[in-house]
Design an enzyme around this catalytic site. Sequence first.
Site, PDB file in Angstrom:
ATOM      1  N   CYS A   8      11.545 -62.532  45.485  1.00 35.75           N
ATOM      2  CA  CYS A   8      12.507 -63.177  46.392  1.00 35.75           C
ATOM      3  C   CYS A   8      11.721 -64.088  47.326  1.00 35.75           C
ATOM      4  O   CYS A   8      10.564 -64.439  47.029  1.00 35.75           O
ATOM      5  CB  CYS A   8      13.347 -62.145  47.138  1.00 35.75           C
ATOM      6  N   ASN A  11       9.837 -61.281  50.247  1.00 37.07           N
ATOM      7  CA  ASN A  11       9.360 -59.980  49.749  1.00 37.07           C
ATOM      8  C   ASN A  11       9.446 -58.903  50.831  1.00 37.07           C
ATOM      9  O   ASN A  11       8.639 -57.997  50.896  1.00 37.07           O
ATOM     10  CB  ASN A  11       7.923 -60.064  49.195  1.00 37.07           C
ATOM     11  N   CYS A  13      12.996 -58.001  51.878  1.00 35.59           N
ATOM     12  CA  CYS A  13      14.365 -57.452  51.772  1.00 35.59           C
ATOM     13  C   CYS A  13      14.730 -57.197  50.311  1.00 35.59           C
ATOM     14  O   CYS A  13      14.678 -56.060  49.835  1.00 35.59           O
ATOM     15  CB  CYS A  13      15.380 -58.390  52.406  1.00 35.59           C
ATOM     16  N   ARG A  14      15.128 -58.246  49.580  1.00 38.06           N
ATOM     17  CA  ARG A  14      15.735 -58.035  48.257  1.00 38.06           C
ATOM     18  C   ARG A  14      14.762 -57.559  47.189  1.00 38.06           C
ATOM     19  O   ARG A  14      15.051 -56.588  46.468  1.00 38.06           O
ATOM     20  CB  ARG A  14      16.421 -59.331  47.782  1.00 38.06           C
ATOM     21  N   SER A  15      13.610 -58.243  47.036  1.00 36.15           N
ATOM     22  CA  SER A  15      12.740 -57.841  45.922  1.00 36.15           C
ATOM     23  C   SER A  15      12.082 -56.471  46.132  1.00 36.15           C
ATOM     24  O   SER A  15      11.907 -55.744  45.149  1.00 36.15           O
ATOM     25  CB  SER A  15      11.698 -58.923  45.583  1.00 36.15           C
ATOM     26  N   ASP A 121      20.954 -63.580  50.514  1.00 34.17           N
ATOM     27  CA  ASP A 121      19.812 -63.038  51.249  1.00 34.17           C
ATOM     28  C   ASP A 121      20.291 -62.293  52.503  1.00 34.17           C
ATOM     29  O   ASP A 121      20.814 -62.926  53.436  1.00 34.17           O
ATOM     30  CB  ASP A 121      18.884 -64.187  51.643  1.00 34.17           C
TER      31      ASP A 121
HETATM   32  P1  4NP Z   1      14.019 -61.749  51.282  1.00 33.76           P
HETATM   33  O1  4NP Z   1      14.583 -62.147  52.740  1.00 33.76           O
HETATM   34  O2  4NP Z   1      13.698 -63.039  50.589  1.00 33.76           O
HETATM   35  O3  4NP Z   1      15.182 -61.033  50.629  1.00 33.76           O
HETATM   36  O4  4NP Z   1      12.814 -60.864  51.521  1.00 33.76           O
HETATM   37  C1  4NP Z   1      13.814 -62.828  53.691  1.00 33.76           C
HETATM   38  C2  4NP Z   1      12.876 -62.157  54.438  1.00 33.76           C
HETATM   39  C3  4NP Z   1      12.150 -62.831  55.403  1.00 33.76           C
HETATM   40  C4  4NP Z   1      12.382 -64.182  55.611  1.00 33.76           C
HETATM   41  C5  4NP Z   1      13.323 -64.855  54.861  1.00 33.76           C
HETATM   42  C6  4NP Z   1      14.036 -64.173  53.887  1.00 33.76           C
HETATM   43  N1  4NP Z   1      11.651 -64.879  56.626  1.00 33.76           N
HETATM   44  O5  4NP Z   1      11.932 -66.055  56.844  1.00 33.76           O
HETATM   45  O6  4NP Z   1      10.756 -64.280  57.232  1.00 33.76           O
END
Ligand code: 4NP
Length: 154
Positions: A8, A11, A13-15, A121
């Site tokens: 994702c 890395n 939340c989702r993955s 997300d």
């Molecule tokens: P993920 O979500 O892609 O599902 O892990 C996010 C986690 C952190 C950020 C963006 C999306 N960030 O901008 O820090």
Amino acid sequence: MTKILFVCLGNSCRSPMAEFVMKDLVEKAGLSERFQIESAGTYAAGGPVNPPAEQKLAEHGISCAGKFSRQLVKADYDRFDLLIGMDNLNLVTMQDLFDNDPEGKLHRLLDYTSDPRNIEDPWYTRDYETAWQDIEKGCRGLLETLQGKRNDRC
Ligand code: 4NP
């Protein structure tokens, strides 16, 4: 041995949720020794799993202790058989990094279900329950596909 990398953006939340849901599913199926399962982010900073994602896993009895985000790197393409993104942005970024996917290893998680679409997300939506449900459905579809029980993707 099937080597799967969930991908994702951050890395955090989702993955990581997909990584630990999939590990839980294969463990419960008695198939852990047949899989190597990891996760990475296209822009990952090395931090821990986001607390609401960790909490959602914990609600379902799944621990992600010890997981820290890590950056997707070019060498991952050779290290893994399947690199599975959560949304189209992840796929576009991976296509760029991996020279347009010459071996057809790139997929989107919900394309392994009858409801193919992005997983929104939760970092932005704050809706971790929907993310959980989508990720669990996708991981179940992926495992069924790998076991030859469904035909959405190979
Ligand atoms: P993920 O979500 O892609 O599902 O892990 C996010 C986690 C952190 C950020 C963006 C999306 N960030 O901008 O820090």
